[in-house]
Design an enzyme around this catalytic site. Structure first.
Site, mmCIF file in Angstrom:
data_model
loop_
_atom_site.group_PDB
_atom_site.id
_atom_site.type_symbol
_atom_site.label_atom_id
_atom_site.label_comp_id
_atom_site.label_asym_id
_atom_site.label_seq_id
_atom_site.Cartn_x
_atom_site.Cartn_y
_atom_site.Cartn_z
ATOM 1 N N ARG A 241 -45.541 57.812 4.863
ATOM 2 C CA ARG A 241 -44.749 58.777 4.097
ATOM 3 C C ARG A 241 -44.304 59.921 4.996
ATOM 4 O O ARG A 241 -45.124 60.564 5.651
ATOM 5 C CB ARG A 241 -45.573 59.348 2.939
ATOM 6 C CG ARG A 241 -45.926 58.365 1.859
ATOM 7 C CD ARG A 241 -46.479 59.086 0.627
ATOM 8 N NE ARG A 241 -47.175 58.148 -0.249
ATOM 9 C CZ ARG A 241 -48.492 58.079 -0.366
ATOM 10 N NH1 ARG A 241 -49.269 58.910 0.307
ATOM 11 N NH2 ARG A 241 -49.037 57.195 -1.165
ATOM 12 N N HIS B 210 -41.599 51.883 7.350
ATOM 13 C CA HIS B 210 -42.623 50.875 7.616
ATOM 14 C C HIS B 210 -42.615 50.478 9.090
ATOM 15 O O HIS B 210 -41.545 50.404 9.712
ATOM 16 C CB HIS B 210 -42.380 49.625 6.770
ATOM 17 C CG HIS B 210 -42.278 49.901 5.300
ATOM 18 N ND1 HIS B 210 -43.296 50.496 4.585
ATOM 19 C CD2 HIS B 210 -41.287 49.666 4.418
ATOM 20 C CE1 HIS B 210 -42.924 50.604 3.324
ATOM 21 N NE2 HIS B 210 -41.707 50.122 3.197
ATOM 22 N N HIS C 212 -36.319 55.136 4.105
ATOM 23 C CA HIS C 212 -35.777 54.753 2.807
ATOM 24 C C HIS C 212 -36.617 55.335 1.686
ATOM 25 O O HIS C 212 -37.761 55.744 1.883
ATOM 26 C CB HIS C 212 -35.719 53.226 2.679
ATOM 27 C CG HIS C 212 -37.065 52.576 2.766
ATOM 28 N ND1 HIS C 212 -37.705 52.362 3.975
ATOM 29 C CD2 HIS C 212 -37.908 52.112 1.821
ATOM 30 C CE1 HIS C 212 -38.872 51.776 3.754
ATOM 31 N NE2 HIS C 212 -39.025 51.621 2.454
ATOM 32 N N GLU D 280 -38.315 44.331 4.533
ATOM 33 C CA GLU D 280 -38.176 44.024 3.114
ATOM 34 C C GLU D 280 -36.713 44.032 2.704
ATOM 35 O O GLU D 280 -35.832 44.387 3.497
ATOM 36 C CB GLU D 280 -38.957 45.037 2.268
ATOM 37 C CG GLU D 280 -38.478 46.462 2.425
ATOM 38 C CD GLU D 280 -39.386 47.492 1.747
ATOM 39 O OE1 GLU D 280 -40.319 47.104 1.029
ATOM 40 O OE2 GLU D 280 -39.144 48.686 1.941
#
Length: 321
Positions: A197, A102, A177, A119
């Protein structure tokens, strides 16, 4: 209007890697493989509506507009777009998620008004041997990662970790991740839907077409040295005390075990979000009480003041730093 804990109707998202495990929390799922329940959200791709009390039927965006700082706190808005700053999810991973990364808030290719995404994950349940991908191996550079992608050997560059219930992972923007098959996860994140991605196992999407990859954006936003990611076991040694799981510029998340009664309090600076992980009990405040159970998420307004949990419960608490 007197403040009270808000519970929302989740926005459920069909995902190629999802399943039906969120039904165990009593949720009525739409058809198909459901990978994400957006439990508390105020995003163009999913805004949750309150289901309890006087504000039932109102979206979180409408509550933000009507009650503003009194409910969400003086810190309770994104400085970039003015919206609610966090997004709370439950994730059911029946298959491996794509290897992804991200961006941060400052990446110049973000859509207008979109935030970056830092996150954290709390593992609610994991099948024996379940794994996640968490970061790059030591010494991996942009050049070596690009070569590994080109030569279809990206997995050689990635760290894999076996997980179990109670593990906690902090994932700052820039961290490569992927959740693996067989895990059920509570996710606290910035209010963002931006994912790049790197790799998706050659998988077809729900539409039967290969899922889009974002190689250039991914290579641009990865933190190759160290994004600041950390993970921990979260076994609690005592009740009615907080263990800090993640402390970021965007949220603080803590874990606690309620035994008996635990008196708590909100502050004018920030709302508080509670996720019930295990056990049953009651959430009480000056004007009422709610029975609570696993998989439920509550948004406590900043001006709620004193409240308490009673029973035998494992809970997460998140608020703004």
């Amino acid at each position: 209007m007197k403040p009270y804990p808000l519970q929302c109707q989740p926005e459920f998202k069909e995902r190629v890697w999802g399943g039906r495990a969120l039904e165990q929390f009593g949720h009525e799922l739409p058809e198909g493989p459901i990978g994400e329940g957006w439990m508390i959200g105020d995003h163009p791709n999913g805004t949750t509506k309150v289901v309890n009390g006087e504000l039932a039927g109102l979206g979180l965006d409408q509550i933000r507009e009507q009650y503003g700082e009194a409910f969400f706190g003086s810190k309770g808005f994104s400085k970039k777009n003015g919206r609610f700053p966090l997004l709370i999810k439950l994730l059911d991973c029946q298959d491996d998620l794509s290897v992804q990364v991200h961006p941060n808030d400052h990446y110049d290719r973000l859509p207008e008004g979109e935030l970056g995404k830092t996150e954290m994950w709390y593992i609610l349940d994991a099948k024996p041997g379940a794994k996640i991908i968490y970061g790059l191996k030591d010494g991996v550079t942009r050049e070596s990662l690009a070569a590994a992608i080109e030569e279809n050997r990206i997995m050689d560059a990635l760290n894999e970790i076996t997980v179990e219930a109670g593990d906690s992972f902090y994932i700052p923007s820039g961290t490569v991740h992927a959740l693996g098959a067989g895990v059920l996860v509570a996710e606290i994140q910035q209010n963002s839907d931006s994912t790049y991605r790197l790799y998706d196992y050659g998988r077809l999407g729900l539409d039967g077409k290969p899922r889009e990859l974002h190689i250039e954006d991914s290579l641009n936003v990865i933190a190759y040295e160290n994004a600041g990611s950390t993970y921990m076991k979260t076994n609690l040694t005592s009740s009615n005390e907080w263990l800090t799981l993640a402390q970021s510029p965007f949220f603080v998340t803590e874990k606690g075990q309620v035994e008996g009664s635990w008196s708590l309090q909100t502050s004018p600076e920030s709302f508080v979000i509670h996720i019930v992980c295990e056990g049953t009990g009651k959430l009480r405040w000056a004007d009422g009480e709610l029975n609570v159970k696993p998989g439920e998420c509550y948004l406590l307004p900043a001006n709620l003041g004193e409240y308490s949990f009673e029973g035998s419960l494992t809970i997460l608490r998140s608020y703004l730093p």
